[in-house]
Each structure stands twice: as structure tokens, then as C-alpha cells.
Design a protein around this motif. Structure first.
Motif, PDB file in Angstrom:
ATOM      1  N   LEU A  20       0.832  -1.207   0.000  1.00  0.00           N
ATOM      2  CA  LEU A  20       0.000   0.000   0.000  1.00  0.00           C
ATOM      3  C   LEU A  20       0.867   1.259   0.000  1.00  0.00           C
ATOM      4  O   LEU A  20       0.564   2.226  -0.709  1.00  0.00           O
ATOM      5  CB  LEU A  20      -0.924  -0.012   1.224  1.00  0.00           C
ATOM      6  N   ILE A  21       1.949   1.246   0.777  1.00  0.00           N
ATOM      7  CA  ILE A  21       2.867   2.397   0.794  1.00  0.00           C
ATOM      8  C   ILE A  21       3.482   2.593  -0.595  1.00  0.00           C
ATOM      9  O   ILE A  21       3.565   3.722  -1.107  1.00  0.00           O
ATOM     10  CB  ILE A  21       3.967   2.197   1.853  1.00  0.00           C
ATOM     11  N   PHE A  22       3.904   1.483  -1.222  1.00  0.00           N
ATOM     12  CA  PHE A  22       4.489   1.576  -2.566  1.00  0.00           C
ATOM     13  C   PHE A  22       3.472   2.136  -3.555  1.00  0.00           C
ATOM     14  O   PHE A  22       3.797   3.007  -4.380  1.00  0.00           O
ATOM     15  CB  PHE A  22       4.969   0.190  -3.015  1.00  0.00           C
ATOM     16  N   LEU A  23       2.244   1.619  -3.502  1.00  0.00           N
ATOM     17  CA  LEU A  23       1.199   2.090  -4.412  1.00  0.00           C
ATOM     18  C   LEU A  23       0.883   3.559  -4.174  1.00  0.00           C
ATOM     19  O   LEU A  23       0.594   4.311  -5.124  1.00  0.00           O
ATOM     20  CB  LEU A  23      -0.067   1.244  -4.237  1.00  0.00           C
ATOM     21  N   THR A  24       0.940   3.996  -2.912  1.00  0.00           N
ATOM     22  CA  THR A  24       0.686   5.405  -2.592  1.00  0.00           C
ATOM     23  C   THR A  24       1.748   6.303  -3.219  1.00  0.00           C
ATOM     24  O   THR A  24       1.435   7.356  -3.805  1.00  0.00           O
ATOM     25  CB  THR A  24       0.672   5.592  -1.065  1.00  0.00           C
ATOM     26  N   ILE A  25       3.010   5.878  -3.108  1.00  0.00           N
ATOM     27  CA  ILE A  25       4.104   6.659  -3.704  1.00  0.00           C
ATOM     28  C   ILE A  25       3.972   6.675  -5.229  1.00  0.00           C
ATOM     29  O   ILE A  25       4.120   7.721  -5.877  1.00  0.00           O
ATOM     30  CB  ILE A  25       5.471   6.069  -3.286  1.00  0.00           C
TER      31      ILE A  25
END
Length: 568
Positions: free
Chosen positions: A14-19
Motif C-alpha cells: 500500500l505504501i508503494f502504491l501510494t508513492i
């Protein structure tokens, strides 16, 4: 974050997708600026086509990544909410009854439903989304400074008043949201309590007064919500005006640069796009920050409930498998709230198989004694022993399976009669249920019901008579074949025919079992092996029925009063 740990793989994704979403969402204006200033200005149609397909690919990628971010954000939030709600409910189930004596049920419903649901919004719409908004602002600012630092400073000139209005909005909405949560808890508590006691409301024709109370609570809830709506209606137009001013300043300054040849057309187009992209996350951050704050308020309430240590200590290991049923109260002192003693220096013993009746006026301490024997509460002084061992030495759940309790106010859950008897215990067979029903005389009436054991009982047993509910509670108590039986006013709410049926069943069931009986009708306990007379938490008299009558004391007076009433 403790609840996030089992899903750290999804959280990392989720953090990767947010970035990725933040990066992909901010690169398009830069590419458009390059198209205008490089490919279009030079007439490079093949380069322009390549840029077009690159933009199209980025748009598709941004759409796909945004979908994954939204889905996994919601997925993570729902699974965390599930785990928290399960832990919270399990925690509530194990709290001692004293906690429920002073905590409104509606408040606990709000904690377990509404407050937990708020945390779902924190994960799906608050935390990850706010991180994405901040990253988007960082990327936008970086691209803007790379393209033209002068236009960047002009665009950012309206940021100070916008940040000030955002801060004021955040504080005002936070306060209004707290008021909303408090109003919701008050409404839940009021509605739950009055729906449960609806018969009392209608008996005393109190509908209009209770409705006015509800209207007042509902108006408080409405006012709190309207205040938050007011702040939203002020903030977002202000933010839009400031964003428009920023665009106006940008166009005014860039027009001069166009005339002087210092600012390109592509830069102006890119900055107008970036200006729109820049103000959108700032407006959203204020809203998301309030979602986060609301989540923190809910978290604080939930942690306070989860951190409560109001448990009955269950450190005992002794298993009461071969319990004889000898009960002893040894100088017991007990208070629900010290130093208001409910029981004072209570001492008595019940031998295996004996029947002991507890008699006394309301508030004498009769119900407290049976609550203590079941360890719903712990005593402050003295000892309670079963078969010579302190109650605390026994495994609590195993001990309670050996104590059958039949209360005056029978509570039945919505479900089948079988579910209400077994309470979900799959170890209890249908044959055991029918055997217990036969013993207490409930088999005939259960068989007459449509579906028999599968007959659907409405909430609190509304479709059954008082006597039928009482008989079901007898079956529920006896299906475990307990060694100790507690009857708390078990026949006080039934008709004479049903009482006679229950009395006959009680006599059979008490054979070979230790029995503690509370009854206001002294005629039902005359055969007891011993009668203990209580007054204001103290034992005043003790003996058999005939002995107590010959004493001419409190019991004799009470018996005479009931005899005269019955004669009349």
C-alpha cells in the motif's frame, strides 16, 4: 500498528502504491510542457506522437495503480477493523459484572460498532491517503521549481492564508466531531435502554415524555453535525477562492513573461495544471486530518476499554469433576462499592445434597450471596469454599458448569429454543436436551410448538409466556447436570398451574444435589433443610421452618403476614 503487523506485506504494498500514485499523478503536466515547448514548437510530429502515447500509457498506469491503492487500502482497513472488533468483544465478554453495572450498554455498543468503524476510515481514507497527498505536494513542488522557480513562488504566494484557514478549519471540525461522537453514544444508550424497557414506558403512558427526551438528544446530535457542515461550507469556498487568486496571479505574471519572452507557453500551461493539482490535496489533507483525528479519538476510547483490567481473576487450576456440592461461607464481607457493605460477616455451611433457603426483605443480600457463589463478584473479606477448597482455586468456567442458576428474570436470545438451551455448546446432544426437558416438565409444551426445539424465539422470548420462558431456563440449567442448583425467585412470576409443575420438577432435581433457594413465597420453602433469614446483609435467624416459627422472630412475623394476605 500492532493490528497492522499481521498484514505488513499488504501495508508495504500500500505504501508503494501510494508513492507510485503520487508520482504518476504529477508527471503529466511536465510532459505536456515538454510537448508544447519542444515537440510542437519544433514541429516534431513523430516526437509528438511518442509523447502522446507515453501520456496515454501513464494515464492507464495511474488509473490501475489508483485502483489497487483504493482496493488494498479498504481491504487493510476492513481486516484490521475485524480483528479489533473481535478482540474488543472478547474483552467485553470477560469483564466482571461490576463493570456493566456502571457502564451503559449503548456506550459499549458505540465502542464496538461506531468507534471501530471509524478506524476503518483511518486506514482506507485517512492515513494512506494523507501520505499520498503529502507526497503529491512534494512531487508537484519539485517539478514546479524545476520548470520555473519564479512562477513557483508566485503560485505559492497564497499558501500562507490557505494554511491558516486549513488550521482553523481542522481545529473547529475536530471539536464538532468529538461532540458528534458523544451525541451518538448518548443516543445509542438512550434508545437501547428505552427499547428494552418499552413495556414500562407504555404501562405508565410515558411515551410523550420519553419522546421529548429523545428529541432533545437528537437535536444535540443534529446541532453538532450542522456545526461541522457549517465549517465545511465556509472552508471549501475559501480554499477555492484562494486557488483562483493563485491562478489569477500566475496568469498575470506569466503574461508579462510571455510578452518579454522569458516564460514559455508550455511552462504557463504546466503551471496552470500544477496549480489545480496543488490545491486539491491541500483541501483534502484538512479533511483527511480530521478523519485521522476522529480515528485517534475513537482509538483513545477503544484503548481505554481494552486496557481496563476489570476481570474476575481466573488463576485456579482445580477441576470440579467429582464435585460433592459442599458449600461454606466463612465470615464473608462484600460490598459493590466500599465501604457500603452489602454482606456483613456472613457464615453458614451447606452439606452435599442439602437444600438451604434464603429469606429476607428486598436488599437483604440474598441475590448477592448467589452471585458470589458463582463468582460473578469477588469478596473483600472472608472465604467461600466448595468441597473444602476456596473458590479461587477452581477453574472458573469449569466451576460455573457445575452450578445451575435459574433467575427470576429469564433472558432468552433471538434464535431457536435449542440454541437458547445449549447457548451454542455443540457438546450437548439433542437427547440430553429432551432428557432435561422431561425432568422439568417442559417436554410437552416444547413438542406442541411449531418445529419443537427449532421453534424460533423472538428477542427476550416475547412470543412465549412467562411460565414457558421459566421452564426453558430450567432446562438450560439442568442440561449440564450440575451438582449445585441456585433458584432465585424461580417460581415468583408463574401461574399456579405452572408453579405446581415446576415445584414437582424442583423436588426431583434437588435430590442428591446441593440447592440454594431464594423465595418470597415462604410456602415454597417449608421443606428446606435449613432456612437462613437475612436482614441488611446480616444473618438474623437460621433453622428449619417449624423451629423458626416457634422462635416467634422475624421469620414468624413474615410468615404470619403472608398467611394473612393469602387468607384475605
Amino acid at each position: 500498528m500492532v493490528y497492522v503487523r499481521p498484514y505488513r506485506g499488504v501495508f508495504g504494498l500500500l505504501i508503494f502504491l501510494t508513492i507510485a500514485t503520487a508520482a504518476l499523478g504529477t508527471v503529466r503536466p511536465f510532459l505536456i510542457q515538454q510537448m508544447v515547448d519542444v515537440q510542437i514548437a519544433a514541429g516534431d510530429w513523430s516526437g509528438l506522437n511518442r509523447m502522446f502515447f507515453l501520456l496515454l500509457g501513464l494515464l492507464v498506469a495511474h488509473t490501475g495503480v489508483s485502483y489497487l491503492q483504493t482496493y488494498y487500502g479498504g481491504w487493510l482497513g476492513q481486516f484490521i477493523v475485524r480483528d479489533i472488533r473481535v478482540d474488543l468483544y472478547q474483552h467485553i465478554l470477560n469483564l466482571r459484572l461490576q463493570f456493566f453495572d456502571r457502564t451503559p450498554i449503548g456506550v459499549l455498543v458505540t465502542r464496538n460498532i461506531s468507534d471501530v468503524e471509524t478506524l476503518s476510515d483511518v486506514f482506507s481514507e485517512g492515513l494512506a491517503a494523507m501520505i499520498g497527498d503529502i507526497l503529491q505536494l512534494v512531487f508537484i513542488t519539485a517539478f514546479m521549481f524545476y520548470i520555473d522557480w519564479r512562477l513557483t513562488l508566485v503560485s505559492l504566494s497564497v499558501i500562507p492564508p490557505l494554511l491558516l484557514s486549513t488550521y482553523v478549519f481542522k481545529e473547529k471540525v475536530k471539536k464538532s466531531f468529538q461532540e458528534v461522537r458523544t451525541a451518538v453514544a448518548n443516543l445509542n444508550a438512550f434508545v437501547q435502554e428505552h427499547l428494552t424497557g418499552m413495556n414500562v414506558v407504555q404501562i405508565f403512558s410515558n411515551e410523550q415524555r420519553e419522546f421529548r427526551k429523545f428529541e432533545k438528544l437528537n437535536q444535540e446530535h443534529t446541532r453538532a453535525n450542522i456545526r461541522s457542515v457549517l465549517y465545511y461550507s465556509i472552508y471549501f469556498p475559501v480554499a477555492e477562492v484562494l486557488a483562483a487568486i493563485g491562478v489569477g496571479l500566475l496568469v498575470w505574471y506569466a503574461a508579462q513573461g510571455q510578452i518579454e519572452g522569458t516564460i514559455s507557453k508550455g511552462a504557463l500551461i504546466a503551471f496552470i495544471m500544477y496549480n489545480s493539482l496543488f490545491f486539491r490535496p491541500i483541501r483534502q489533507i484538512a479533511d483527511r486530518f480530521n478523519t485521522l483525528q476522529l480515528g485517534l479519538v475513537s482509538t483513545e476510547r477503544l484503548l481505554k476499554l481494552l486496557d481496563s483490567k476489570e476481570f474476575i481473576a481466573d488463576n485456579g487450576t482445580r477441576q470440579p469433576e467429582n464435585l460433592r456440592g459442599q458449600v461454606e461461607f466463612d465470615h464473608v464481607w462484600f460490598a459493590y462499592n466500599e465501604p457500603e457493605w452489602v454482606l456483613r460477616d456472613i457464615s453458614f455451611a451447606v452439606q452435599p445434597g442439602q437444600t438451604v433457603a434464603l429469606v429476607g426483605a428486598t436488599g437483604a443480600g440474598k441475590t448477592s450471596i448467589i452471585n458470589l457463589l458463582s463468582r460473578f463478584y469477588d469478596i473483600q473479606k472472608g472465604h467461600i469454599r466448595v468441597d473444602g477448597h476456596d473458590l479461587r482455586e477452581y477453574d472458573l468456567k469449569a466451576l460455573r458448569t457445575q452450578i445451575g442458576v435459574v433467575l427470576q428474570d429469564v433472558f432468552l436470545f433471538a434464535g431457536t429454543i435449542q440454541d437458547n438451551i445449549t447457548l451454542g455448546n455443540t457438546d450437548i446432544t439433542e437427547a440430553q436436551i429432551w432428557h432435561a426437558a422431561e425432568l422439568v416438565g417442559a417436554r410437552k409444551f416444547i413438542e406442541r410448538l411449531p418445529g419443537g426445539l427449532q421453534y424460533k424465539v423472538m428477542e427476550r422470548g416475547a412470543t412465549l409466556s412467562v411460565g414457558q420462558r421459566q421452564l426453558i431456563s430450567f432446562v438450560r440449567a439442568m442440561v449440564y447436570n450440575p451438582r449445585i442448583i441456585i433458584l432465585d425467585e424461580a417460581t415468583s412470576s408463574v401461574d399456579s398451574e405452572t408453579e405446581e409443575l415446576i415445584q414437582e420438577a424442583i423436588e426431583k432435581l434437588m435430590r442428591g444435589r446441593t440447592s440454594l433457594v431464594i423465595a418470597h413465597r415462604l410456602s415454597t420453602i417449608q421443606k428446606a433443610d435449613r432456612i437462613i433469614v437475612l436482614d441488611r446483609g446480616e444473618i438474623k435467624e437460621s433453622g428449619q421452618h417449624d423451629e423458626l416459627l416457634r422462635l416467634g422472630g422475624y421469620y414468624a412475623q413474615l410468615y404470619q403476614m403472608q398467611y394473612l394476605v393469602n387468607e384475605q
